[in-house]
Design a protein around this motif. Structure first.
Motif, PDB file in Angstrom:
ATOM      1  N   ASP A  24       0.856  -1.187   0.000  1.00 35.28           N
ATOM      2  CA  ASP A  24       0.000   0.000   0.000  1.00 35.28           C
ATOM      3  C   ASP A  24       0.888   1.232   0.000  1.00 35.28           C
ATOM      4  OD1 ASP A  24      -1.846   1.979   0.309  1.00 35.28           O
ATOM      5  OD2 ASP A  24      -2.844   1.089   2.043  1.00 35.28           O
ATOM      6  N   PRO A  25       0.839   2.065  -1.058  1.00 34.83           N
ATOM      7  CA  PRO A  25       1.711   3.255  -1.098  1.00 34.83           C
ATOM      8  C   PRO A  25       1.463   4.201   0.067  1.00 34.83           C
ATOM      9  CG  PRO A  25       0.709   2.828  -3.248  1.00 34.83           C
ATOM     10  CD  PRO A  25       0.015   1.939  -2.262  1.00 34.83           C
ATOM     11  N   VAL A  26       0.221   4.283   0.558  1.00 36.46           N
ATOM     12  CA  VAL A  26      -0.076   5.181   1.667  1.00 36.46           C
ATOM     13  C   VAL A  26       0.615   4.715   2.939  1.00 36.46           C
ATOM     14  CG1 VAL A  26      -1.927   6.166   3.060  1.00 36.46           C
ATOM     15  CG2 VAL A  26      -2.286   5.783   0.615  1.00 36.46           C
ATOM     16  N   ARG A  27       0.636   3.411   3.167  1.00 33.21           N
ATOM     17  CA  ARG A  27       1.250   2.864   4.366  1.00 33.21           C
ATOM     18  C   ARG A  27       2.773   2.905   4.291  1.00 33.21           C
ATOM     19  NH1 ARG A  27      -1.495  -1.014   7.742  1.00 33.21           N
ATOM     20  NH2 ARG A  27      -3.736  -1.048   7.372  1.00 33.21           N
ATOM     21  N   SER A  28       3.320   2.553   3.128  1.00 37.15           N
ATOM     22  CA  SER A  28       4.770   2.411   3.022  1.00 37.15           C
ATOM     23  C   SER A  28       5.481   3.723   2.745  1.00 37.15           C
ATOM     24  CB  SER A  28       5.108   1.406   1.918  1.00 37.15           C
ATOM     25  OG  SER A  28       4.688   1.903   0.656  1.00 37.15           O
ATOM     26  N   GLY A  29       4.851   4.606   1.971  1.00 36.24           N
ATOM     27  CA  GLY A  29       5.506   5.857   1.596  1.00 36.24           C
ATOM     28  C   GLY A  29       6.638   5.685   0.610  1.00 36.24           C
ATOM     29  N   LYS A  30       6.689   4.538  -0.063  1.00 33.77           N
ATOM     30  CA  LYS A  30       7.763   4.277  -1.018  1.00 33.77           C
ATOM     31  C   LYS A  30       7.352   4.684  -2.419  1.00 33.77           C
ATOM     32  CE  LYS A  30       9.875   0.439   1.512  1.00 33.77           C
ATOM     33  NZ  LYS A  30      10.301  -0.981   1.439  1.00 33.77           N
ATOM     34  N   VAL A  62       7.103   4.103  -6.685  1.00 35.17           N
ATOM     35  CA  VAL A  62       6.454   3.062  -7.474  1.00 35.17           C
ATOM     36  C   VAL A  62       7.361   1.849  -7.605  1.00 35.17           C
ATOM     37  CG1 VAL A  62       5.476   2.502  -9.723  1.00 35.17           C
ATOM     38  CG2 VAL A  62       5.082   4.765  -8.722  1.00 35.17           C
ATOM     39  N   LYS A  63       8.653   2.084  -7.826  1.00 33.35           N
ATOM     40  CA  LYS A  63       9.586   0.955  -7.948  1.00 33.35           C
ATOM     41  C   LYS A  63       9.680   0.180  -6.631  1.00 33.35           C
ATOM     42  CE  LYS A  63      12.521   2.668 -11.674  1.00 33.35           C
ATOM     43  NZ  LYS A  63      13.912   2.998 -12.094  1.00 33.35           N
ATOM     44  N   GLY A  64       9.668   0.906  -5.522  1.00 35.16           N
ATOM     45  CA  GLY A  64       9.712   0.217  -4.231  1.00 35.16           C
ATOM     46  C   GLY A  64       8.476  -0.629  -3.998  1.00 35.16           C
ATOM     47  N   ILE A  65       7.317  -0.126  -4.421  1.00 35.21           N
ATOM     48  CA  ILE A  65       6.084  -0.898  -4.285  1.00 35.21           C
ATOM     49  C   ILE A  65       6.128  -2.127  -5.173  1.00 35.21           C
ATOM     50  CG2 ILE A  65       3.603  -0.857  -4.670  1.00 35.21           C
ATOM     51  CD1 ILE A  65       4.461   0.631  -2.187  1.00 35.21           C
ATOM     52  N   GLU A  66       6.649  -1.977  -6.389  1.00 34.17           N
ATOM     53  CA  GLU A  66       6.735  -3.122  -7.293  1.00 34.17           C
ATOM     54  C   GLU A  66       7.636  -4.216  -6.729  1.00 34.17           C
ATOM     55  OE1 GLU A  66       8.018  -1.601 -11.014  1.00 34.17           O
ATOM     56  OE2 GLU A  66       6.026  -0.823 -11.582  1.00 34.17           O
ATOM     57  N   LYS A  67       8.712  -3.816  -6.066  1.00 32.14           N
ATOM     58  CA  LYS A  67       9.583  -4.812  -5.445  1.00 32.14           C
ATOM     59  C   LYS A  67       8.854  -5.543  -4.325  1.00 32.14           C
ATOM     60  CE  LYS A  67      14.069  -2.686  -6.449  1.00 32.14           C
ATOM     61  NZ  LYS A  67      15.306  -2.099  -5.852  1.00 32.14           N
ATOM     62  N   ASN A  68       8.053  -4.817  -3.550  1.00 29.82           N
ATOM     63  CA  ASN A  68       7.294  -5.467  -2.491  1.00 29.82           C
ATOM     64  C   ASN A  68       6.227  -6.404  -3.054  1.00 29.82           C
ATOM     65  OD1 ASN A  68       8.700  -4.341  -0.401  1.00 29.82           O
ATOM     66  ND2 ASN A  68       7.215  -2.732   0.032  1.00 29.82           N
ATOM     67  N   VAL A  69       5.643  -6.034  -4.203  1.00 30.40           N
ATOM     68  CA  VAL A  69       4.672  -6.923  -4.827  1.00 30.40           C
ATOM     69  C   VAL A  69       5.359  -8.201  -5.282  1.00 30.40           C
ATOM     70  CG1 VAL A  69       3.114  -7.206  -6.793  1.00 30.40           C
ATOM     71  CG2 VAL A  69       3.122  -5.061  -5.513  1.00 30.40           C
ATOM     72  N   ARG A  82       5.379  -6.026  11.808  1.00 35.08           N
ATOM     73  CA  ARG A  82       5.692  -6.074  10.381  1.00 35.08           C
ATOM     74  C   ARG A  82       5.364  -7.438   9.800  1.00 35.08           C
ATOM     75  NH1 ARG A  82      11.047  -5.788   9.443  1.00 35.08           N
ATOM     76  NH2 ARG A  82      10.758  -5.094   7.281  1.00 35.08           N
ATOM     77  N   VAL A  83       5.677  -8.488  10.557  1.00 33.01           N
ATOM     78  CA  VAL A  83       5.392  -9.839  10.084  1.00 33.01           C
ATOM     79  C   VAL A  83       3.883 -10.072  10.036  1.00 33.01           C
ATOM     80  CG1 VAL A  83       5.748 -12.282  10.543  1.00 33.01           C
ATOM     81  CG2 VAL A  83       7.591 -10.662  10.971  1.00 33.01           C
ATOM     82  N   GLN A  84       3.151  -9.544  11.002  1.00 33.18           N
ATOM     83  CA  GLN A  84       1.698  -9.699  10.975  1.00 33.18           C
ATOM     84  C   GLN A  84       1.091  -9.053   9.744  1.00 33.18           C
ATOM     85  OE1 GLN A  84      -0.495  -8.982  14.716  1.00 33.18           O
ATOM     86  NE2 GLN A  84       1.466  -8.952  15.769  1.00 33.18           N
ATOM     87  N   ARG A  85       1.614  -7.916   9.339  1.00 35.81           N
ATOM     88  CA  ARG A  85       1.124  -7.271   8.121  1.00 35.81           C
ATOM     89  C   ARG A  85       1.437  -8.122   6.893  1.00 35.81           C
ATOM     90  NH1 ARG A  85      -2.625  -4.536   5.492  1.00 35.81           N
ATOM     91  NH2 ARG A  85      -1.786  -3.346   3.726  1.00 35.81           N
ATOM     92  N   SER A  86       2.606  -8.725   6.868  1.00 32.81           N
ATOM     93  CA  SER A  86       2.973  -9.600   5.746  1.00 32.81           C
ATOM     94  C   SER A  86       2.041 -10.811   5.698  1.00 32.81           C
ATOM     95  CB  SER A  86       4.432 -10.058   5.889  1.00 32.81           C
ATOM     96  OG  SER A  86       5.304  -8.951   5.965  1.00 32.81           O
TER      97      SER A  86
END
Length: 874
Positions: free
Chosen positions: A469-475, A477-484, A567-571
């Motif tokens: 979630d970009p709102v939660r992470s603040g990263k 677009v590339k950072g979000i894609e890596k998390n996906v 953090r693990v619970q969110r994952s």
């Protein structure tokens, strides 16, 4: 007849031919021998006494040291420093700071005795335990939190009940390869031990009047202000926190001690005096209650843990059968006053029930099986708002082999009797869905472990953090894609293990899922529009109520020792959402471009999910074929045969006290809990079953009446034991025992068990010669004394009055009841049968005919101190 090995010889060996020995050769002798390979926990104290390897020759050591390079020496020194700095090498508790070593257990039965010999490396006799001197409560499973291992068994001894080269009273912790092996050996060992039976001399046909069962359920929720001192003196104004105390970031964990015996521990949590644990513990088959103590420790790097304080709960006066939740003060003892160093929020339920012979519950059982067991759950929840009895009702249904049929019947009603849309079918929180959740947890533990256990533990251990979630992470677009991409990787990893374990689904779950799938196919005519409905009905149970909750909360399913990091619970939440979408056969996700990778994963694995559902909802026809007889299976068959043989010869209550394999069911115990809970809540809710009711209420009324009849019978048996107690009178020559209505002599028709008869010196020497006991083993005199420590020792004359007052308010017995503390209210159940008294009260009112020898002679003043020590042992 095979003789027992010499227990004094530390180098005694197990015969190498025992593995290939034929069963008929063993059974042809009177002695029975059983073997199992386990892992034994060896404490540091015990390890220090074991044989040490010889030291290397001095010259060889010098040459070896001379060949070391300076760089190698530096690396070795750094390695030692790193190892020393690890908290794993710093003991939390002496009990659990040892090591696990391979061992072999040999159980030898001969004559009236039974000895468990534990060998290290198949050669070193580490410990010999005299099982026939133990109580059932001395042999019980170990909570996984104690060692971080499942399938462990603890055997707790006092002086004289075992022999060891190290500390003979140190508990023996045995880790078995699987649950079935542990259950088989638990039942076998208990068949030789003594159950907690009361009034054995008053009802010899049944083996006694009743037995007892105890359990503690507790949840350590959280702490607050831990480490911040607050004086708790008599002055009310002194209850403010110490202004000089500052809240600091600490690593904290709790240890649970029952009767001063360590039983479990929480995980280490970090916080400024306010850790959040949310960890549940169940300690069952406990000995007579004394205290529950929770110790709070602070863990420091490079140092041993520091005790912050403790919570002491007196279990003898704790309310029975009800959940109590609240903040408990954590106290530490200072030089002049008690200091409060914070609070811990606990949720506790203490159970202590009288268990009568099975024949006493025939009426309840006949009423119970007259209708669907799930209807009883519905009635109890409707009338009494009772939701904690489901597991006991389900155990009764499993014992009577009706649970599967009851669930299928209720499923038929829910599908055929409603007009529910297929989108909401089996999605509500009904009695059916809750029962199937318990059903899957009962039968599917190993299946769940094989499906997601390894992956979930790896994800939690690596503290994987995923945020898309970009709102939660603040990263960016590339950072979000890596998390996906990371999310897709873990979803693929988890799904691979789930799919590979599909054929390990238990037959019970497969049959239930098949019935549900066929039921939905008949109810909803399958066409192109709703052809996925039968598959979704299966996934509504297998994933929505089993797999996905275990992914979200692995600590509640035994997959992870404690609550994962935030953090693990969110994952885990994100992974669970993706897996649930896959189980729903839904390939549509959020419209964001960065979630395209998840869309591809769902599309590519949908067909595999359909295949998975078909497999887990189709019984395995090859499952009924005869499996090859392995050595482990052969040994367990021998154990079953031995249990049948010993059960046929044992008194009724003794036989019923041994749990039934493979599920370790104790049907009288579950019926006792059911009857006690129904009576308690009937009175709490002012429900009178004697009043006229409608036809729909008649089954529930009948159940309440049957339960009250059982409660009255339990009260009568307690009364019988109290009124026929042995009265002790002090004479000029010491204490003399005389029975009011029971006379035990050498000519008495009541046979005295071997553990309580007095042996002559010739018999003592002959038995020691046959059994090969060392000089440190208990003599038969001490055996007799130990064995007479029967449960009757803790039942006093006021037990009947206290129980009657709590149940029926009988005023005729109140004069004999002890004063009740207003701060510790008792429940309306059988919790008042066992009460705390001084040793002199025990001596004056609790001795029974077992204290009289076979020839009617006085036991003597010499044994009073021994009895007192046994009754008050920790």
């Amino acid at each position: 007849m095979t003789a027992l090995p010499n227990l004094m010889a530390s180098s005694s060996t197990i015969p190498s031919s025992h593995a290939g020995q034929q069963w008929d050769e063993r059974s042809s002798t009177d002695a029975q021998e059983f073997y199992v390979s386990v892992e034994l926990h060896v404490s540091p104290k015990a390890a220090a006494t074991l044989r040490k390897p010889p030291l290397p020759h001095k010259k060889t050591s010098e040459r070896h040291a001379a060949t070391k390079s300076s760089s190698g020496s530096v690396d070795s020194t750094q390695k030692r420093l790193r190892e020393k700095s690890s908290w794993l090498n710093l003991t939390r508790n002496p009990i659990t700071s040892g090591q696990w070593r391979a061992a072999t257990c040999k159980l030898v039965e001969e004559d009236e005795g039974c000895v468990l010999n534990i060998y290290l490396e198949e050669a070193i006799l580490y410990k010999s335990i005299y099982i026939y001197l133990l109580n059932h409560t001395d042999i019980r499973p170990v909570h996984p939190s104690l060692f971080g291992r499942k399938n462990s068994l603890g055997i707790y001894c006092v002086a004289g009940q075992s022999w060891s080269a190290a500390a003979p009273t140190e508990p023996a912790y045995l880790h078995f390869p699987d649950t079935d092996a542990m259950n088989a050996w638990l039942a076998l060992l208990r068949s030789y031990a003594m159950p907690e039976v009361y009034g054995r001399w008053l009802s010899p046909d049944e083996g006694g009047l009743y037995r007892m069962w105890r359990q503690i359920e507790m949840t350590v929720i959280q702490g607050r202000n831990l480490g911040i001192s607050k004086v708790t003196a008599d002055d009310p104004a002194s209850g403010d926190p110490d202004p000089n105390s500052d809240a600091i970031d600490m690593d904290l964990y709790c240890e649970m001690h029952v009767n001063s015996q360590l039983c479990g521990r929480t995980t280490v949590k970090k916080g400024i005096g306010s850790p959040d644990w949310q960890e549940r513990f169940t300690f069952s088959d406990l000995p007579p209650f004394e205290n529950l103590e929770i110790l709070i420790w602070r863990e420091k790097k490079l140092m041993k843990p520091v005790l912050i304080g403790s919570v002491l709960i007196v279990l003898a006066n704790f309310r029975r059968g009800e959940y109590i939740e609240g903040w408990f003060p954590v106290l530490t003892t200072g030089s002049s006053a008690h200091l409060q160093v914070g609070e811990v929020r606990l949720k506790l339920k203490v159970d202590e029930e009288i268990v009568l012979p099975y024949s006493a519950y025939v009426g309840i059982l006949k009423t119970f099986i007259s209708r669907n067991a799930l209807d009883w759950m519905q009635d109890l929840e409707t009338h009494f708002k009772l939701k904690t009895i489901s597991s006991h009702i389900m155990s009764i249904a499993i014992a009577k082999n009706v649970l599967m049929d009851n669930i299928m019947e209720l499923a038929d009603r829910e599908v055929d009797g409603t007009v529910t849309s297929h989108q909401t079918l089996f999605r509500g929180n009904t009695v059916l869905t809750k029962t199937i959740e318990l059903f899957m947890a009962w039968y599917g533990t190993s299946f769940l472990e094989a499906s997601i256990g390894e992956t979930i533990r790896r994800l939690c251990a690596d503290r994987v953090g995923i945020e898309v979630d970009p709102v939660r992470s603040g990263k960016s677009v590339k950072g979000i894609e890596k998390n996906v991409e990371l999310l897709v990787y873990w979803c693929e990893e988890l799904w691979t293990h789930i799919y590979e374990a599909r054929r390990e689904c238990p037959q019970e779950m497969r049959k239930l899922f098949e019935h549900i799938r066929h039921l939905v196919e008949r109810r909803y005519r399958v066409d192109d529009q709703n052809r996925e409905v039968p598959w979704q009905s299966v996934s509504a149970f297998c994933f929505l109520r089993f797999m996905v909750p275990a992914i979200l909360h692995p600590h509640l399913f035994g997959l992870w020792p404690g609550l994962p990091d935030a953090r693990v619970q969110r994952s885990l939440t994100l992974i669970a959402k993706v897996i649930q979408n896959l189980a729903n056969l839904n390939t549509t996700v959020q419209k964001e471009e960065y979630m395209r990778g998840v869309k591809d994963f769902l599309s590519n694995t949908t067909q595999a999910m359909i295949d998975y559902i078909v497999v887990v909802s189709t019984p395995d026809m090859d499952h009924t074929t005869t499996s090859p007889v392995t050595s482990d299976r052969h040994e367990r068959l021998r154990i079953l045969n031995t249990l049948r043989r010993r059960g046929a010869a044992a008194p009724l209550l003794f036989r019923e006290a041994v749990p039934l394999l493979p599920h370790m069911l104790d049907l009288p115990k579950h019926l006792a809990v059911l009857s006690s809970v129904v009576v308690r809540y009937s009175r709490t809710n002012h429900y009178d079953p004697t009043l006229p009711v409608g036809s729909d209420e008649r089954p529930f009324k009948e159940l309440c009446l049957r339960c009250m009849e059982v409660e009255e019978q339990a009260l009568q048996r307690v009364s019988q034991l109290a009124t026929k107690r042995v009265i002790k009178t002090e004479t000029a020559h010491g204490w003399k025992s005389s029975s009011v209505s029971v006379s035990i002599s050498s000519s008495s028709p009541i046979s005295i068990p071997h553990r309580e008869r007095k042996l002559s010196l010739t018999e003592k020497n002959e038995r020691r010669k046959r059994s090969g006991r060392p000089s440190t083993a208990p003599s038969n005199d001490s055996t007799s004394v130990l064995s007479t420590s029967t449960p009757e020792k803790s039942v006093a004359s006021h037990a009947t009055a206290q129980s009657q007052r709590s149940r029926s308010g009988d005023m005729t017995h109140r004069q004999r009841s002890p004063k009740r503390s207003p701060h510790h209210p008792r429940s309306t159940s059988t919790d008042s049968v066992l009460a705390r008294r001084t040793p002199y009260e025990d001596l004056s009112s609790t001795a029974d005919a077992s204290m009289v020898s076979a020839d009617g002679s006085d036991v003597g003043k010499r044994k009073i101190g021994i009895f007192r020590a046994i009754w008050t042992r920790k």
